[in-house]
Design a protein around this motif. Sequence first.
Motif, PDB file in Angstrom:
ATOM      1  N   VAL A  23     -13.850 -20.430 -63.996  1.00  0.00           N
ATOM      2  CA  VAL A  23     -14.226 -19.108 -64.491  1.00  0.00           C
ATOM      3  C   VAL A  23     -13.191 -18.665 -65.518  1.00  0.00           C
ATOM      4  CG1 VAL A  23     -14.661 -16.704 -63.869  1.00  0.00           C
ATOM      5  CG2 VAL A  23     -15.367 -18.540 -62.319  1.00  0.00           C
ATOM      6  N   HIS A 111     -14.620 -11.255 -53.358  1.00  0.00           N
ATOM      7  CA  HIS A 111     -15.042 -11.843 -54.637  1.00  0.00           C
ATOM      8  C   HIS A 111     -16.039 -10.952 -55.367  1.00  0.00           C
ATOM      9  CE1 HIS A 111     -13.232 -15.948 -54.270  1.00  0.00           C
ATOM     10  NE2 HIS A 111     -13.087 -15.491 -53.049  1.00  0.00           N
ATOM     11  N   LYS A 114     -15.753 -10.702 -59.256  1.00  0.00           N
ATOM     12  CA  LYS A 114     -16.309 -11.834 -60.014  1.00  0.00           C
ATOM     13  C   LYS A 114     -17.816 -11.669 -60.202  1.00  0.00           C
ATOM     14  CE  LYS A 114     -17.155 -15.763 -58.058  1.00  0.00           C
ATOM     15  NZ  LYS A 114     -18.406 -16.469 -58.109  1.00  0.00           N
ATOM     16  N   THR A 118     -17.133  -9.971 -63.796  1.00  0.00           N
ATOM     17  CA  THR A 118     -16.850 -11.184 -64.571  1.00  0.00           C
ATOM     18  C   THR A 118     -18.133 -11.924 -64.930  1.00  0.00           C
ATOM     19  OG1 THR A 118     -14.724 -11.340 -63.435  1.00  0.00           O
ATOM     20  CG2 THR A 118     -15.493 -13.297 -64.631  1.00  0.00           C
ATOM     21  N   ASN A 119     -18.966 -12.217 -63.935  1.00  0.00           N
ATOM     22  CA  ASN A 119     -20.222 -12.921 -64.214  1.00  0.00           C
ATOM     23  C   ASN A 119     -21.158 -12.070 -65.064  1.00  0.00           C
ATOM     24  OD1 ASN A 119     -19.679 -15.367 -62.988  1.00  0.00           O
ATOM     25  ND2 ASN A 119     -20.556 -14.769 -61.038  1.00  0.00           N
TER      26      ASN A 119
END
Length: 187
Positions: A23, A111, A114, A118-119
């Motif tokens: 990532v 998480h 993320k 992030t995703n």
Amino acid sequence: MEALQLKTVADLLNATDERTELVNGELIKRPMARAEHAMVQSGLSDEVQPFKRKSGVGGWWIMTEISVRYHEHHCPTHDLAGWRKERAPARPSGIVALLPDWVCEITSPGHERKDLFTNFMALQRHQVPYYWVISPEDHTLIAYQLVGEHYHVVFSAECGQPEHFRGMRIPPFAAGEIDLGYVFWGE
């Protein structure tokens, strides 16, 4: 001061732990699978099964735990991802380099950043048409659709009672019905 060396897909392939993903140039260990996560993932896979079984227009290749290579420094493993068969007539294989048409992430404790940020930003930047985020703990689903260069919410639900969330039409699978009661509660 030493410059940060971004990790690559080659580093990912050499990782000794298979529950690792790449990532933004960093190798990240994926969390242990929990029953709630597995139940939602399995339930949603069941609910989109009719789309998987179709060939040609309207058909999808839908895979779980699939690594997608967006570029040399970004190769996450998605909980579910799908490719329209009219765009990808042959089943994607290996570490997939073809941009998916749909990604679904199921949040895991510790998480959430993320999956939620992030995703979201990476998939928006790479122009993935649809992104879903599901929280098993909160019984929520938020579906985003790319409009121009930005995601817009096209569906959201907090599923408190299973019987109230049957027959949901959620893009890109709005041609069929998804039973969120089954996805979240197994009922």
